[in-house]
Design a protein around this motif. Structure first.
Motif, mmCIF file in Angstrom:
data_model
loop_
_atom_site.group_PDB
_atom_site.id
_atom_site.type_symbol
_atom_site.label_atom_id
_atom_site.label_comp_id
_atom_site.label_asym_id
_atom_site.label_seq_id
_atom_site.Cartn_x
_atom_site.Cartn_y
_atom_site.Cartn_z
ATOM 1 N N MET A 1 0.990 -1.694 -0.154
ATOM 2 C CA MET A 1 0.095 -0.399 -0.236
ATOM 3 C C MET A 1 0.659 1.234 -0.310
ATOM 4 N N GLU A 2 0.303 2.461 -0.706
ATOM 5 C CA GLU A 2 1.653 3.517 -1.052
ATOM 6 C C GLU A 2 0.690 4.097 0.744
ATOM 7 N N ILE A 3 1.934 4.841 0.915
ATOM 8 C CA ILE A 3 1.998 5.698 2.881
ATOM 9 C C ILE A 3 0.919 6.941 1.901
ATOM 10 N N GLN A 4 -0.592 6.796 2.112
ATOM 11 C CA GLN A 4 -1.310 8.105 2.256
ATOM 12 C C GLN A 4 -0.858 9.274 3.917
ATOM 13 N N ILE A 5 -0.664 10.152 2.364
ATOM 14 C CA ILE A 5 -0.057 11.241 3.908
ATOM 15 C C ILE A 5 -1.157 12.552 3.444
ATOM 16 N N TYR A 6 -1.406 13.072 4.822
ATOM 17 C CA TYR A 6 -3.000 13.773 4.491
ATOM 18 C C TYR A 6 -2.155 15.042 4.974
ATOM 19 N N GLY A 7 -3.066 15.994 4.322
ATOM 20 C CA GLY A 7 -2.643 18.013 5.136
ATOM 21 C C GLY A 7 -2.847 18.569 4.969
ATOM 22 N N MET A 8 -3.040 20.399 5.858
ATOM 23 C CA MET A 8 -4.441 20.901 5.805
ATOM 24 C C MET A 8 -3.694 21.409 6.855
ATOM 25 N N ARG A 9 -4.036 23.307 6.165
ATOM 26 C CA ARG A 9 -3.083 24.373 6.785
ATOM 27 C C ARG A 9 -5.020 25.001 7.487
ATOM 28 N N LEU A 10 -4.773 25.411 8.834
ATOM 29 C CA LEU A 10 -5.117 26.286 9.942
ATOM 30 C C LEU A 10 -4.952 27.635 9.229
ATOM 31 N N GLU A 11 -5.850 28.439 8.965
ATOM 32 C CA GLU A 11 -5.079 29.438 8.522
ATOM 33 C C GLU A 11 -6.453 30.651 8.664
ATOM 34 N N ARG A 12 -7.189 30.456 9.489
ATOM 35 C CA ARG A 12 -8.438 31.432 10.863
ATOM 36 C C ARG A 12 -9.124 30.560 11.558
ATOM 37 N N GLU A 13 -9.064 31.357 12.274
ATOM 38 C CA GLU A 13 -9.907 30.686 13.507
ATOM 39 C C GLU A 13 -11.110 29.455 13.228
ATOM 40 N N LEU A 14 -11.392 28.904 14.079
ATOM 41 C CA LEU A 14 -12.866 27.862 13.782
ATOM 42 C C LEU A 14 -13.992 28.501 14.857
ATOM 43 N N SER A 15 -15.066 28.928 13.341
ATOM 44 C CA SER A 15 -16.443 28.589 14.213
ATOM 45 C C SER A 15 -17.035 28.130 15.391
ATOM 46 N N ASP A 16 -17.177 28.569 16.271
ATOM 47 C CA ASP A 16 -18.249 27.192 17.483
ATOM 48 C C ASP A 16 -18.678 26.015 16.876
ATOM 49 N N GLY A 17 -19.524 26.370 15.406
ATOM 50 C CA GLY A 17 -20.051 25.222 15.031
ATOM 51 C C GLY A 17 -18.071 24.658 14.451
ATOM 52 N N GLU A 18 -18.111 24.786 13.795
ATOM 53 C CA GLU A 18 -16.958 23.776 13.502
ATOM 54 C C GLU A 18 -15.711 23.383 14.942
ATOM 55 N N ARG A 19 -15.915 23.487 15.726
ATOM 56 C CA ARG A 19 -15.577 23.576 17.505
ATOM 57 C C ARG A 19 -16.333 21.832 17.647
ATOM 58 N N GLU A 20 -17.502 22.508 17.789
ATOM 59 C CA GLU A 20 -18.663 21.332 17.735
ATOM 60 C C GLU A 20 -18.093 20.343 17.802
ATOM 61 N N LEU A 21 -18.398 20.738 15.882
ATOM 62 C CA LEU A 21 -18.259 18.826 15.184
ATOM 63 C C LEU A 21 -17.104 18.694 15.365
ATOM 64 N N LEU A 22 -16.128 19.018 15.357
ATOM 65 C CA LEU A 22 -14.621 18.474 15.388
ATOM 66 C C LEU A 22 -14.183 17.602 16.996
ATOM 67 N N MET A 23 -14.599 18.780 17.773
ATOM 68 C CA MET A 23 -15.414 18.326 19.298
ATOM 69 C C MET A 23 -15.985 16.978 19.272
ATOM 70 N N GLY A 24 -16.748 16.955 18.678
ATOM 71 C CA GLY A 24 -17.298 15.663 18.788
ATOM 72 C C GLY A 24 -16.637 14.112 17.523
#
Length: 210
Positions: A1-24
């Protein structure tokens, strides 16, 4: 299997809804630990686990995060899915997740000024050389299931049998991925925060937040 590398930049603050979703989307033990951390650290870790959830859906069609157990040196693993090896890393403004079918480790660090005492300890003068060394060693240690306590007492023998490669995903960041599978190809996927939130919106249970 290939090594699967996922990356993401955090270039802004999370909204309250995004924080709730990701915390879940967090494993319960991680959720408990993060509740005592400052918000910036919470956001990085939440996005890293969200990215893991996203990657597992893309690569394995998993709708739920398998149960995670922690090894003696702190390396996380899926209890019922030893065929899926993973590792996470985050720093200010960026997160990484890597999947493989063999042991794997990853590290990312934002380019910044390292403490003079650190440069002296490692006998290095160039900041870039220091961070390239640091991410290589940390990714290697994580691949082997060692804690970061191994870094100050590094020995070249610790790198034996491990192939560690630099990653150039984002300007201003140093990163590396390590695995014993020297011939494994690697595929890189850059995911936006908006895409992550959209994909997870109907996937993550929220009962932990009630």
């Amino acid at each position: 299997m290939e090594i699967q590398i996922y990356g993401m930049r955090l270039e802004r603050e999370l909204s309250d809804g995004e924080r709730e979703l990701l915390m879940g989307c967090l494993p319960y033990a991680r959720y408990q630990r993060l509740s005592r951390s400052r918000e910036s650290k919470q956001n990085q870790a939440m996005c890293a686990y969200g990215l893991l959830r996203y990657a597992l859906g893309e690569q394995y069609g998993l709708e739920e995060l398998p149960e995670i157990v922690i090894g003696r040196e702190g390396k996380p693993a899926f209890r019922e899915r030893p065929d899926i090896q993973f590792n996470l890393s985050h720093t200010s403004g960026a997160v990484l997740c890597v999947l493989h079918d063999h042991p794997v480790g990853v590290d990312i660090e934002q380019e910044r000024e390292a403490a003079r005492t650190m440069l002296q300890y490692y006998r290095m003068e160039d900041q870039g050389d220091f961070w390239r060394m640091w991410v290589r060693r940390e990714a290697t240690a994580k691949c082997q299931g060692r804690g970061i306590a191994a870094l100050p007492h590094w020995d070249s023998a610790l790198e034996a049998g491990v192939d560690c490669r630099p990653l150039e995903l984002f300007p201003g960041y140093f990163a590396a991925v390590a695995t014993p599978e020297r011939e494994a190809a690697a595929a890189c996927h850059v995911v936006t925060l908006e895409r992550l939130v959209e994909a997870l919106a109907f996937a993550c249970p929220r009962e932990r937040l009630v």
